[in-house]
Design an enzyme around this catalytic site. Structure first.
Site, PDB file in Angstrom:
ATOM      1  N   ALA A  34       0.771  -1.087  -0.136  1.00  0.00           N
ATOM      2  CA  ALA A  34       0.000   0.086  -0.092  1.00  0.00           C
ATOM      3  C   ALA A  34       0.928   1.250  -0.086  1.00  0.00           C
ATOM      4  CB  ALA A  34      -0.907  -0.003   1.214  1.00  0.00           C
ATOM      5  N   LYS A  35       2.044   1.167   0.410  1.00  0.00           N
ATOM      6  CA  LYS A  35       3.128   2.157   0.379  1.00  0.00           C
ATOM      7  C   LYS A  35       2.091   3.431   1.134  1.00  0.00           C
ATOM      8  CE  LYS A  35       5.836   0.270  -2.842  1.00  0.00           C
ATOM      9  NZ  LYS A  35       5.127  -0.935  -3.452  1.00  0.00           N
ATOM     10  N   ARG A  36       1.785   3.247   2.068  1.00  0.00           N
ATOM     11  CA  ARG A  36       1.303   4.436   3.023  1.00  0.00           C
ATOM     12  C   ARG A  36       2.292   4.832   3.811  1.00  0.00           C
ATOM     13  NH1 ARG A  36      -2.406   2.570  -0.413  1.00  0.00           N
ATOM     14  NH2 ARG A  36      -4.707   2.520   0.314  1.00  0.00           N
TER      15      ARG A  36
END
Lengths: 275, 275
Positions: free
Chosen positions: A92-94
């Site tokens: 998700a690369k949050r």
């Protein structure tokens, strides 16, 4: 999932394969398109076909979000379907200010809130410690922090000389004080094989999640030779080369063959380098 | 939305206020909790109450995702409800390899795919150019790139000396070659007021999205004095101080009062500094 359980699965299956569920509705075989939930049906068959040969699954969240509410439902059903023996990663690369990262942590780790119950989430480091820590408040859940990614743009900032060392090395050094090998992993692209020895000096024990084998051209052998440690320490992801190995009615058995081929190669490298 | 239309709205309303829809189901007034979609009902009343005084709305995507499928539905309804005169920002902090960023772009910009039709999305720069460019493939849509954020962790990496300048300055310099002021904005936290003059030397014309006024303690006057340009060039966000100004049945009129108060202060600064 614990570090020990994950290593146990790797040893037992002789595999450190992660199957990337980058399931694109536009690439799903035609015979599934008429079903009520083609994305979930596709994933279900991929999971059934590959579970024997892999230890982890990594849905790429963008592919689900792009379908809105329906995509979210497919994702929930997919996560519920994956066997509990397999490590699950929300790619998700949050990363946001503390109170917001806390909400993203609930999104991926708290099934009572969102319907999702992942083991791990990928996080971008740019916003620093308080953007990462809220994910670590959930027991037995993992952060997988971007260090050196597989894409061409990784040269734009990640390799800049930052206070005397490449920025990605500073990310490794700084963040390895936030959590140990039991809660924190790093993303290092397979296309960056030349850096694995240096990275292993900085984080000898942490697992590395390695995308970029397959469609992106990284070498599984180089990654394994230079990146493996005594507890394997690698999860190597393949997405497109497995799930789109074939796009006919027989797609799942082609996916199984490709996963099996990678597992057999991995078994050799475990024998050679896991020490 | 075009740069000219946005500046026209700012001039007409004498406001550069962005209302942050960080709508937390746990903080919504009790009398709304029994409704079928309390998050949307809350947002609807906030939008009705504040639309006269602001030019933009910024839903914080984490707050919706944390509620799973239901949250996604509330978000879709919220975006559809916001008047077309208002600039809409998906505060999502996304960014991934090219093909994945392309899917995130569809998520936020392509209503036929996801049901959402934002004007802009916030993007993290760590993965470099090919993680940002796919968002720019959509006509009249905007990227708002993280430069110098408002949180304590902004000191961990963003201020490192990277090839001779702070990393956030390198992000500004490098990315300002990817797109002009008509397609690209930057996030600069209000808590970083000391840096606005330097930032304006590097990106004199781009809009800056400025969070951190209100709950985080930044000064609206300092931001305006040092950050404004001849086309305003600022969108200043307030979230909690507006939407949670009161938590009784009268919450919307309290939100309206707070938005009005900020707009009146902004009108003064436009008169003083927009030149």
């Amino acid at each position: 999932m614990t570090y020990e359980f994950l290593f146990g699965q790797i040893s037992q299956k002789q595999s450190y394969l992660c199957v990337g569920l980058d399931t694109d509705i536009r690439k799903i075989p035609a015979h599934l398109q008429g079903l009520p939930d083609p994305v979930f049906e596709f994933n279900k068959q991929i999971i059934d076909a590959t579970a024997d040969y892999c230890v982890a699954y990594k849905p790429n969240i963008a592919f689900y979000e792009a379908l809105g509410k329906q995509g979210w439902e497919s994702l929930q059903k997919t996560i519920a379907y994956i066997p509990k023996t397999h490590f699950t990663i929300a790619d998700a690369k949050r990363g946001d200010i503390g109170n917001t990262s806390g909400l993203y942590a609930r999104t991926f780790f708290d099934p009572a809130s969102s319907g999702l119950d992942f083991d791990a989430v990928t996080v971008a480091p740019y916003m620093g410690s308080d953007s990462v820590m809220p994910f670590l408040d959930f027991a037995d859940k993992w952060v997988i922090l971007l260090a050196l990614t597989s894409n061409p743009g990784s040269t734009d900032f990640q390799r800049m000389n930052a206070d005397g060392a490449p920025l990605f090395e500073q990310v490794l050094k700084t963040s390895s004080e936030w959590a140990g090998k039991d809660r924190l992993m790093y993303v290092v692209g397979a296309t960056q094989a030349g850096e694995f020895q240096r990275i292993r000096q900085l984080v000898p024990e942490h697992f590395l999640l390695v995308p970029g084998v397959g469609a992106q051209g990284g070498s599984l052998e180089d990654v394994s030779r230079f990146g493996m440690n005594a507890h394997c320490g690698l999860l190597v992801n393949a997405s497109r080369s497995i799930i789109y190995a074939d796009n006919g009615s027989d797609f799942a058995s082609h996916a199984r063959q490709e996963a099996c081929r990678l597992q057999q190669e991995m078994a050799r490298y475990l024998d050679l380098y896991c020490r």
